[in-house]
Design a protein around this motif. Structure first.
Motif, PDB file in Angstrom:
ATOM      1  N   LEU A  34       0.855  -1.189   0.000  1.00 49.01           N
ATOM      2  CA  LEU A  34       0.000   0.000   0.000  1.00 49.01           C
ATOM      3  C   LEU A  34       0.887   1.234   0.000  1.00 49.01           C
ATOM      4  N   ILE A  35       0.909   1.946  -1.128  1.00 50.08           N
ATOM      5  CA  ILE A  35       1.720   3.157  -1.284  1.00 50.08           C
ATOM      6  C   ILE A  35       0.792   4.364  -1.140  1.00 50.08           C
ATOM      7  N   ASN A  36       1.077   5.205  -0.163  1.00 57.63           N
ATOM      8  CA  ASN A  36       0.217   6.351   0.141  1.00 57.63           C
ATOM      9  C   ASN A  36       1.062   7.624   0.099  1.00 57.63           C
ATOM     10  N   VAL A  37       0.942   8.383  -0.979  1.00 59.60           N
ATOM     11  CA  VAL A  37       1.727   9.606  -1.146  1.00 59.60           C
ATOM     12  C   VAL A  37       1.030  10.755  -0.411  1.00 59.60           C
ATOM     13  N   TYR A  53       4.166  17.193 -15.148  1.00 60.77           N
ATOM     14  CA  TYR A  53       4.817  16.210 -14.288  1.00 60.77           C
ATOM     15  C   TYR A  53       5.098  14.938 -15.079  1.00 60.77           C
ATOM     16  N   GLU A  54       6.268  14.362 -14.852  1.00 63.69           N
ATOM     17  CA  GLU A  54       6.665  13.153 -15.574  1.00 63.69           C
ATOM     18  C   GLU A  54       6.676  11.963 -14.619  1.00 63.69           C
ATOM     19  N   THR A  55       5.817  10.984 -14.929  1.00 64.70           N
ATOM     20  CA  THR A  55       5.664   9.818 -14.053  1.00 64.70           C
ATOM     21  C   THR A  55       5.636   8.526 -14.879  1.00 64.70           C
ATOM     22  N   PRO A  56       6.712   8.196 -15.580  1.00 64.46           N
ATOM     23  CA  PRO A  56       6.697   7.041 -16.475  1.00 64.46           C
ATOM     24  C   PRO A  56       6.438   5.710 -15.777  1.00 64.46           C
ATOM     25  N   ASN A  57       6.947   5.543 -14.567  1.00 66.39           N
ATOM     26  CA  ASN A  57       6.740   4.273 -13.863  1.00 66.39           C
ATOM     27  C   ASN A  57       5.281   4.095 -13.454  1.00 66.39           C
ATOM     28  N   LEU A  58       4.681   5.160 -12.967  1.00 66.03           N
ATOM     29  CA  LEU A  58       3.270   5.081 -12.600  1.00 66.03           C
ATOM     30  C   LEU A  58       2.378   5.008 -13.832  1.00 66.03           C
ATOM     31  N   ASP A  59       2.791   5.639 -14.902  1.00 64.96           N
ATOM     32  CA  ASP A  59       2.031   5.523 -16.154  1.00 64.96           C
ATOM     33  C   ASP A  59       2.001   4.066 -16.610  1.00 64.96           C
ATOM     34  N   GLN A  60       3.149   3.394 -16.489  1.00 65.42           N
ATOM     35  CA  GLN A  60       3.202   1.979 -16.852  1.00 65.42           C
ATOM     36  C   GLN A  60       2.351   1.143 -15.902  1.00 65.42           C
ATOM     37  N   LEU A  61       2.440   1.430 -14.609  1.00 66.36           N
ATOM     38  CA  LEU A  61       1.625   0.711 -13.630  1.00 66.36           C
ATOM     39  C   LEU A  61       0.142   0.892 -13.923  1.00 66.36           C
ATOM     40  N   SER A  62      -0.237   2.087 -14.363  1.00 62.92           N
ATOM     41  CA  SER A  62      -1.653   2.350 -14.652  1.00 62.92           C
ATOM     42  C   SER A  62      -2.166   1.471 -15.785  1.00 62.92           C
ATOM     43  N   GLU A  63      -1.301   1.135 -16.727  1.00 62.43           N
ATOM     44  CA  GLU A  63      -1.708   0.277 -17.839  1.00 62.43           C
ATOM     45  C   GLU A  63      -1.952  -1.159 -17.388  1.00 62.43           C
ATOM     46  N   GLU A  64      -1.419  -1.505 -16.212  1.00 61.42           N
ATOM     47  CA  GLU A  64      -1.557  -2.862 -15.689  1.00 61.42           C
ATOM     48  C   GLU A  64      -2.548  -2.920 -14.526  1.00 61.42           C
ATOM     49  N   ILE A 251       7.735  14.960  -7.337  1.00 63.74           N
ATOM     50  CA  ILE A 251       6.914  13.939  -7.980  1.00 63.74           C
ATOM     51  C   ILE A 251       7.788  13.008  -8.808  1.00 63.74           C
ATOM     52  N   HIS A 252       8.770  13.576  -9.507  1.00 66.28           N
ATOM     53  CA  HIS A 252       9.689  12.781 -10.321  1.00 66.28           C
ATOM     54  C   HIS A 252      10.422  11.752  -9.458  1.00 66.28           C
ATOM     55  N   SER A 253      10.945  12.185  -8.322  1.00 69.68           N
ATOM     56  CA  SER A 253      11.664  11.273  -7.425  1.00 69.68           C
ATOM     57  C   SER A 253      10.725  10.211  -6.854  1.00 69.68           C
ATOM     58  N   MET A 254       9.524  10.616  -6.497  1.00 72.91           N
ATOM     59  CA  MET A 254       8.543   9.645  -6.000  1.00 72.91           C
ATOM     60  C   MET A 254       8.282   8.574  -7.043  1.00 72.91           C
ATOM     61  N   ASP A 255       8.081   8.990  -8.291  1.00 70.64           N
ATOM     62  CA  ASP A 255       7.820   8.038  -9.368  1.00 70.64           C
ATOM     63  C   ASP A 255       9.004   7.097  -9.569  1.00 70.64           C
ATOM     64  N   GLU A 256      10.215   7.639  -9.549  1.00 74.95           N
ATOM     65  CA  GLU A 256      11.409   6.799  -9.688  1.00 74.95           C
ATOM     66  C   GLU A 256      11.450   5.727  -8.604  1.00 74.95           C
ATOM     67  N   ASN A 257      11.078   6.110  -7.404  1.00 67.79           N
ATOM     68  CA  ASN A 257      11.161   5.165  -6.296  1.00 67.79           C
ATOM     69  C   ASN A 257      10.042   4.142  -6.316  1.00 67.79           C
ATOM     70  N   VAL A 258       8.892   4.507  -6.783  1.00 62.74           N
ATOM     71  CA  VAL A 258       7.849   3.497  -7.011  1.00 62.74           C
ATOM     72  C   VAL A 258       8.358   2.486  -8.034  1.00 62.74           C
ATOM     73  N   GLY A 259       9.027   2.985  -9.072  1.00 62.18           N
ATOM     74  CA  GLY A 259       9.614   2.098 -10.076  1.00 62.18           C
ATOM     75  C   GLY A 259      10.644   1.153  -9.485  1.00 62.18           C
ATOM     76  N   PHE A 278      -1.813   2.050  -5.097  1.00 63.60           N
ATOM     77  CA  PHE A 278      -1.153   3.361  -5.111  1.00 63.60           C
ATOM     78  C   PHE A 278      -2.217   4.433  -4.976  1.00 63.60           C
ATOM     79  N   THR A 279      -2.024   5.351  -4.005  1.00 67.37           N
ATOM     80  CA  THR A 279      -3.006   6.408  -3.799  1.00 67.37           C
ATOM     81  C   THR A 279      -2.353   7.601  -3.097  1.00 67.37           C
TER      82      THR A 279
END
Length: 477
Positions: A34-37, A53-64, A251-259, A278-279
């Protein structure tokens, strides 16, 4: 001889079938991440439409994942939101309506005495940590706890950085830290370090079931990003309301770390066995980032203050896609219960999301919020609240289908909105559609009565109507 070969073959098949059945039963109970930002707005992500904002890892997660477009926090600021999610109960049961104090703002501008507000969840609260621990899971929290002094007393075995603190303090995103976490490397970034600890927890418990709660301190103030990322976004053109390079860097660093965490689950072959959520704990601060078309932001019960991003993934178990049914973070606890122990007796205020996640049937119910307190304005000209002095004045809210009703206790005011035709809550229909307003008000009052919700009624002797009027005019000049 052939008879015995056939018999042996059947016995092997039988044992394999029994093993397969046992294995299926075992994998029915997934690991949970459970990831709570903190303070991340509904529109502050690439997959939610942001072009800044650039969130490539979360964008990929959203597709799944299942993407919930109408997901709500249980409150519009952090302590009550977290307490409600962690306990699965409305604030009336644990007593936290806001971050103390409950009577913020100039006393001369508050008509009522705010209701009492708890600083911590009760000692006998049964939390997600207790639930998972009682069902054989290893439990760990990595980041902002904020609802008591120590999560270790509420079912968590590992705590890295969690306490009563609501933010990392001045200059707190770079070590040395002001939270209860010793730096490993001088000048390390807090978001990186919390993820490192979370990954270590996963590696140490790869052979057991685990519940990993990762409540990042980011993107809460103080706004602090890595210098190279801040510079990157300074050079990038933003849009109206989304153009803060420091916030973008966070936000960029957060996304990197989710990745990083997702990659660790992959490398350990745990992705198939893990339910990932993720929420965010509430809406974003409007003065930092606009959530258009949603109105207002953190601390408000307009959509921008309580609607949050929500992704849920369980590979091979949940069908990815967009889901428009309104849901709330109160539903997390019942969902975990349905997955892990559907037969036990446990009083919870939400509903299991499994029917939605499995595409079996839609959920039809009303959502409620109650806030008998005051929250002062952040930025009167930016907040988009009902009045410029407060993000929230005492009242309650109901969302029923496409309709939403706000009730205010100071003046008895009602605001009715159709969220399909008016997602910005700009056209109050309470006067033009009194029948619908009366219907929702009755439902709201019935719900409040069933939970014994406190309604502030004592007049504040310090209130000064003339002072209030002048204060409103002054801040809007």
């Amino acid at each position: 001889m052939q008879k015995y070969i056939i018999l042996s073959f059947l016995l092997i098949l039988g044992s394999k079938s029994t093993f397969a059945q046992h294995k299926t039963q075992e994998t029915d109970k997934p690991n949970v991440v459970l990831i709570n930002v903190d303070d991340l707005g509904w529109a502050d992500l690439g997959f939610m439409g942001s072009e800044y904002y650039e969130t490539p890892n979360l964008d990929q997660l959203s597709e799944e994942s299942k993407i919930f477009m109408h997901a709500y926090a249980a409150a519009s600021n952090c302590a009550p939101s977290r307490a409600t999610m962690i306990t699965g109960r409305y604030p009336m049961t644990h007593g936290i309506y806001t971050v103390d104090p409950a009577d913020r703002g100039n006393p001369k501008t508050r008509q009522l005495i705010a209701s009492p507000n708890a600083n911590s969840i009760p000692k006998d609260s049964y939390t997600l940590g207790n639930f998972f621990q009682d069902h054989g899971y290893r439990t760990g929290v990595f980041g902002k706890w904020h609802v008591s002094d120590d999560p270790l007393t509420y079912g968590f075995e590992v705590n890295k950085g969690g306490s009563h603190r609501g933010n990392p303090g001045k200059d707190g995103y770079f070590s040395p830290y002001t939270i209860n976490l010793e730096a490993k490397i001088e000048g390390e970034y807090l978001t990186d370090r919390l993820t490192e600890e979370a990954i270590s927890f996963v590696e140490e418990n790869r052979g057991e079931r685990f519940f990993l709660y990762l409540p990042f301190y980011t993107v809460h103030t103080p706004l602090m990003g890595k210098p190279e990322l801040v510079e990157k976004y300074r050079k990038k053109e933003g849009s109206k309301g989304q153009n803060n390079p420091v916030y973008a860097a966070m936000i960029h660093s957060m996304d990197e770390n989710v990745g990083r965490l997702l990659a660790a689950l992959d490398s350990l072959n745990l992705t198939d066995k893990t339910l990932i959520i993720f929420t965010s704990d509430n809406g974003g601060i409007r003065a930092t980032s606009h959530q258009d078309p949603l109105r207002a932001g953190k601390g408000s019960y307009y959509e921008g203050g309580i609607r949050v991003p929500l992704l849920i993934k369980w590979k091979n178990q949940i069908t990815a896609g967009i889901e428009n049914t309104p849901v709330t973070q109160l539903d997390f606890f019942p969902t975990f219960k349905a997955l892990i122990d559907s037969e036990s007796e446990l009083k919870l205020d939400g509903e299991s999301l499994l029917p939605l996640l499995k595409n079996k049937k839609p959920m039809g119910r009303d959502l409620f919020w109650h806030f008998p307190i005051y929250l002062e304005a952040y930025d009167p000209k930016e907040d988009s609240s009902r009045d410029p002095l407060f993000r929230t004045r005492p009242g309650s809210v109901i969302r029923s289908g496409n309709w939403k009703l706000h009730q205010y206790f100071e003046d008895g005011g009602l605001e009715l909105y159709n969220l399909v035709s008016d997602p910005s809550e700009s056209k109050n229909l309470a006067t033009s559609n009194p029948k619908k307003a009366a219907e929702l008000l009755k439902r709201l009052e019935t719900w409040r009565f069933s939970y014994g919700a406190p309604i502030p009624s004592i007049k504040n002797p310090a209130y000064d109507a003339v002072f209030e009027k002048e204060a409103k005019e002054k801040v809007m000049k």
